[in-house]
Write an enzyme that holds these catalytic residues in place. Structure first.
Site, PDB file in Angstrom:
ATOM      1  N   VAL A  77      93.087  43.409  29.584  1.00 14.59           N
ATOM      2  CA  VAL A  77      91.775  43.924  29.964  1.00 14.59           C
ATOM      3  C   VAL A  77      91.997  45.011  31.001  1.00 14.59           C
ATOM      4  CG1 VAL A  77      89.508  43.381  30.910  1.00 14.59           C
ATOM      5  CG2 VAL A  77      90.719  41.691  29.526  1.00 14.59           C
ATOM      6  N   GLY A 119      96.424  38.354  29.047  1.00 16.06           N
ATOM      7  CA  GLY A 119      96.434  37.011  28.487  1.00 16.06           C
ATOM      8  C   GLY A 119      97.148  36.982  27.162  1.00 16.06           C
ATOM      9  N   GLY A 120      97.023  35.831  26.469  1.00 20.29           N
ATOM     10  CA  GLY A 120      97.709  35.678  25.201  1.00 20.29           C
ATOM     11  C   GLY A 120      97.197  36.607  24.130  1.00 20.29           C
ATOM     12  N   MET A 121      95.907  36.934  24.168  1.00 19.38           N
ATOM     13  CA  MET A 121      95.311  37.771  23.127  1.00 19.38           C
ATOM     14  C   MET A 121      95.499  39.256  23.382  1.00 19.38           C
ATOM     15  SD  MET A 121      91.704  35.925  22.271  1.00 19.38           S
ATOM     16  CE  MET A 121      91.228  37.378  21.324  1.00 19.38           C
ATOM     17  N   LYS A 129      88.558  45.557  26.739  1.00 19.23           N
ATOM     18  CA  LYS A 129      89.458  44.522  26.219  1.00 19.23           C
ATOM     19  C   LYS A 129      90.239  45.093  25.041  1.00 19.23           C
ATOM     20  CE  LYS A 129      88.377  40.223  26.205  1.00 19.23           C
ATOM     21  NZ  LYS A 129      87.812  38.869  25.923  1.00 19.23           N
ATOM     22  N   ASP A 184      86.116  27.999  26.450  1.00 17.41           N
ATOM     23  CA  ASP A 184      87.203  28.353  27.385  1.00 17.41           C
ATOM     24  C   ASP A 184      86.640  28.522  28.795  1.00 17.41           C
ATOM     25  OD1 ASP A 184      89.836  28.798  28.101  1.00 17.41           O
ATOM     26  OD2 ASP A 184      89.742  30.954  27.710  1.00 17.41           O
ATOM     27  N   LEU A 244      93.319  45.084  34.617  1.00 16.57           N
ATOM     28  CA  LEU A 244      92.598  44.034  35.344  1.00 16.57           C
ATOM     29  C   LEU A 244      93.190  42.658  35.081  1.00 16.57           C
ATOM     30  CD1 LEU A 244      88.905  45.156  34.684  1.00 16.57           C
ATOM     31  CD2 LEU A 244      90.224  45.450  36.797  1.00 16.57           C
ATOM     32  N   GLY A 245      93.706  42.431  33.886  1.00 19.13           N
ATOM     33  CA  GLY A 245      94.233  41.112  33.563  1.00 19.13           C
ATOM     34  C   GLY A 245      94.970  41.128  32.251  1.00 19.13           C
TER      35      GLY A 245
END
Length: 910
Positions: free
Chosen positions: A109, A104-106, A126, A218, A101-102
């Site tokens: 997902v 990011g930096g961490m 996640k 955020d 789904l996505g």
């Protein structure tokens, strides 16, 4: 649970019921009673019983309070296989990954589903990058702890947390099938006021988090999703901070690195202490972007993160009205909204709004045209806001003539001797002016004093100061109640008018005119409040008293509102009788005292009653009302004339004279555009009336164009009632459904449902209808499970009359698509049998099509022939051209007749 042996088609019901049980957190002793009460087959109840017994506490508050610790073991480093990026099909704990789904930096997902025998709920899983720096597991654990404490309808829920066999930690969150708020607003062309309403719901979620001592840190559009139904979900508390818990320096630094600079507050950029004002700043950035169409900081020729951080920390934010590209948008943003955004985006946290609630309060004040805290409190500013809210004429003569209370004495009581009238007017004027003085901020009143607050304050003064003068007290209380009705404050109006009626009954002569008039207005208020039964009793008594006193205008008002109450009660014969009684005053000895506008309204009331009862004479009554309106206003373009023309056009439409009705409504619309311009409530209502006539005539393409314009006008109106916006969105959805543009229709049905569902007070009566419309569109698109759930939601509120029967027939069509033939046949038959005799022919045609199609798909072509023949005949009679539903009826009838030799032999010509 591997031996449950559940049929795949039963999982939706099992999953939904399990969610319901878990949400109730039922104790074992209560589960049996709950299982006995639910309306499900025995085999589903048995499965639910075993699931609940085998997994007590799963996903309840107790479970979330004891989530597994998110820690990596102290053993050897993960293997090379473990370090590989996850792929679709990989199992993580009890979940199988479906699609990314996505990222990011961490971490990433994933859309995932359970595969351990529990109902296959889809979740957003996640997963962190295993090679992340120290502090990752702690941060993910903090997000778990934070989300477990946040139960709010606009915050995505946490379902599960743990680590898989490789030691990889995960969080299983509510999967939100939505669009980032900025893209949702642009894709749907949301007007400014609807964007503000979405922001209010986001702010409510943030404010709730703050009450739990959680700062999100955020906030950005990609973390705020909006579903097709208009529901808002706030996501990703990955760098959230608990105010009551000082994080380690390691975690604080990692959080600062993970933030999104474009939406970060100056103190985040500087690495200073973070508090709730940081979220207020980020909310301001999101609001600025949604309203102005761009972010506060646009760097020309400087694209580096360092340059952006410097701008956020030091550069002034340009007013949103200057940043917007569209001139009309610039005008809408100038003033209040510029001031609100400027306050939210102050560099110094101490100069921002103290709380999110204060930010919300200013937006709500702007929406209702009250003064906002972010603007300087000047006399001129307060005066402009008061006039914008109330649109009262600014002159001493107007203040006296309407007595500040929306037409108190002169409008309702005209039969006083000139001398008494002058004395009373002077007393009312003094009372009104003193009420204004009490509302002055210099006298201690708040800056946001509204007209309704002024009226309610005046009510308190009436009760205190005029206790010894009951006649004037009843007069003024009735005026105040009448004015509150005009403000849309129906409950407040009902309360004060009840007091006026009670005071009159106690203190005045039984035949006192002011007491009688109070009853008339009280009855009108009860009709508006949805209490037609009590209204009918009050209005019947008021009509008798008005007849006894010879008060022609009060008698007409009592009878025409009594007719409205009877319509709401379903007593159509009684409604016609009451409306005829109003018209009869025009031929009685009292006729000389009747005002011409009351005569007009009497005839229009009769036209409305006859139309609802499907009795002849509607168009004649409407023509007489129109003739009087023209007599009053001549050739001038006036709203009463247009109202009468609409009544006549409605009569023509009900008589099947669709072309004439549409021509008249088109002409009325054009006249209103010339008279008032395109962005005016009366102009919008002219579009609405035309669109409804086009729907009834089967001109769905024309209705699409008309309702698109109607929705656009609503967007341009500063004070468009939310319910009216929702109705027009629903009507546009119906029109799009008529041309079988079901995907776009779903968007508009979703908007209307969202507005109806979030209305204050009891759910709107149109909410189940909107859900029923959307469910049918979903059925056509093959989205059966979603349609089934919506039908269940709609069924929770019973729809009366033809609307309820047609809802039953839509459900029959769904059941036929589900191959639940027995239910489909029964629903089709009961839906047809339940149609009232007064059902309009255009609605009857749709009902016949749904019933016939459901029976045909359920293997009963012989039963389908009759309703399909009637549908074809009615479509041919009522519609101006060949609509999609007409064509579908012809095709279905051909199939039914082909499968029924006896039916084919006697088929009528088409």
């Amino acid at each position: 649970m591997a031996d449950l042996n559940v049929r795949p088609e039963d999982w939706p019901s099992i999953s939904r019921r399990l969610d319901e049980a878990l949400a109730l957190a039922l104790k074992p002793a209560d589960q049996a009673r709950w299982l006995e009460a639910i309306d499900e087959p025995d085999d589903i109840k048995s499965t639910l019983r075993r699931l609940l017994a085998g997994s007590p506490g799963v996903e309840t508050g107790d479970f979330l309070g004891e989530l597994p610790k998110l820690t990596l073991s102290a053993g050897p480093a993960p293997s090379a296989d473990a370090m590989h990026a996850p792929r679709a099909g990989t199992q993580v704990g009890p979940y199988r990954l479906l699609s990314e789904l996505g990222r990011g930096g961490m971490g990433t997902v994933w859309l995932a589903e359970r595969v351990d025998g529990q109902p296959r709920r889809k979740v957003a899983l996640k997963l962190p990058h295993l090679g992340w720096a120290p502090g990752l597991v702690e941060r993910l654990g903090r997000e778990r702890d934070i989300l477990a404490s946040l139960e709010h309808p606009n915050i995505a829920r946490l379902y599960d947390a743990g680590s898989d066999a490789l030691g990889r930690p995960y969080l299983a969150l509510e999967y939100v099938d939505g669009t980032p708020i900025d893209r949702y607003c642009e894709a749907n062309g949301l007007p400014l006021r609807e964007r503000l309403r979405l922001l209010l719901r986001v702010a409510a979620a943030v404010a709730f988090a703050h009450t739990r001592l959680v700062v999100h840190r955020d906030l950005k559009p990609s973390n705020i999703l909006v579903t097709n139904d208009g529901d808002v979900r706030l996501l990703d508390f990955g760098i959230a901070k608990l105010l009551a818990d000082d994080a380690t320096g390691e975690l604080t630094r990692a959080g600062a690195e993970a933030l999104t600079p474009e939406y970060a507050s100056p103190e985040q950029i500087r690495g200073s202490a973070i508090g709730t004002q940081s979220d207020i700043y980020s909310l301001g950035v999101v609001a600025y972007e949604l309203l102005a169409g761009r972010r506060p900081y646009v760097l020309e020729g400087r694209r580096s993160v360092a340059a952006l951080a410097e701008a956020i920390a030091t550069a002034d934010v340009p007013p949103a009205s200057r940043a917007a590209a569209d001139p009309a948008l610039q005008r809408s943003l100038a003033g209040d909204l510029d001031a609100i955004l400027n306050k939210a985006l102050k560099k110094d946290p101490a100069e921002r709004y103290a709380t999110v609630d204060a930010f919300v309060d200013d937006i709500e004040r702007h929406l209702r045209h009250a003064p906002v805290a972010a603007r300087p409190d000047t006399l001129g500013y307060r005066a402009r806001k008061f006039l914008a809210r109330n649109t009262l004429q600014v002159s001493a003569a107007a203040v006296v003539s309407v007595a500040v209370l929306a037409g108190a004495g002169a409008a309702l009581w005209q039969a006083r001797e000139a001398r008494n009238q002058a004395a009373r007017a002077e007393q009312v004027k003094d009372f009104a002016l003193s009420s204004f003085a009490d509302a002055d901020t210099d006298a201690g009143a708040g800056t946001g004093t509204t007209a309704s607050e002024l009226l309610l304050a005046a009510q308190a003064r009436v009760e205190q100061e005029l206790a010894s003068r009951p006649e004037m007290a009843v007069e003024l209380m009735t005026s105040i109640g009448y004015s509150l009705l005009g403000q849309g404050k129906v409950p407040e109006a009902v309360a004060i008018l009840r007091k006026a009626v009670d005071l009159g009954a106690r203190e005045l002569d039984p035949h006192n005119r002011y007491g009688m008039t109070a009853k008339v207005v009280y009855g009108e208020a009860l009709v508006g409040a949805g209490d037609p039964k009590q209204a009918a009793g009050i209005l019947s008594a008021a009509a008798d008293e008005a007849r006894h006193q010879g008060s022609a205008n009060d008698l007409i008002e009592a009878q025409r509102w009594l007719a409205g109450a009877k319509i709401d009660l379903g007593d159509l014969a009684g409604a016609v009788e009451a409306a005829r009684a109003a018209v009869a005053v025009l031929d009685s000895p009292l006729a000389a005292g009747v005002r011409r506008i009351n005569a007009c309204q009497a005839w229009l009331s009769l036209a409305n009653a006859l139309g609802n009862a499907t009795l002849p004479g509607e168009s004649d009554a409407a023509r007489k009302g129109l003739a009087i309106a023209r007599e009053i206003y001549g050739q001038r373009l006036a709203e009463p004339v247009v109202s009468a023309r609409r009544a006549l056009a409605n009569a023509l439409s009900r008589e099947g004279r669709a072309a004439e009705a549409i021509a008249e409504l088109t002409s009325a619309r054009d006249d209103m555009v010339r008279l008032l311009g395109p962005a005016h409530p009366s102009t919008e209502f002219s579009y609405h009336s035309l669109g409804r006539a086009q729907l009834e005539a089967g001109d769905y393409a024309g209705a699409v164009a008309t309702f698109r314009q109607s929705v656009a006008i609503m967007a341009a109106l500063p004070d468009a009632p939310a319910r009216s916006v929702a109705l027009e969105e629903m009507n546009l959805g119906v029109a799009l459904d008529g041309v079988r543009q079901d995907e776009e229709a779903l968007v508009h049905f979703g908007r209307s449902i969202a507005i109806f569902a979030n209305a204050e007070g009891d759910p709107d009566a149109y909410l189940p209808r909107a859900r029923s419309y959307k469910a049918l569109a979903l059925t056509r698109l093959g989205r059966i499970e979603e349609a089934d759930q919506l039908f269940r939601d709609a069924a929770a509120s019973r729809m009366p009359g033809a609307a309820g029967s047609i809802h039953t027939l839509r459900l029959a069509y769904l059941r036929s698509r589900q191959q639940r033939t027995g239910e489909a046949i029964e629903l089709a038959r009961s839906g047809l049998a339940g149609l009232p005799a007064s059902t309009p022919k255009y609605a009857r045609a749709t009902a016949d099509l749904l019933a016939g199609t459901s029976l045909l798909e359920s293997g009963r072509p012989d039963d389908a022939v009759a309703p399909l023949r009637e549908a074809v005949a009615l479509f041919r009679e009522r519609q101006l051209g060949m609509s999609a539903e007409h064509a579908e009826a012809i095709a279905a009838l051909a199939r039914a007749e082909a499968a029924t030799p006896s039916g084919a032999a006697s088929a009528p010509p088409r």
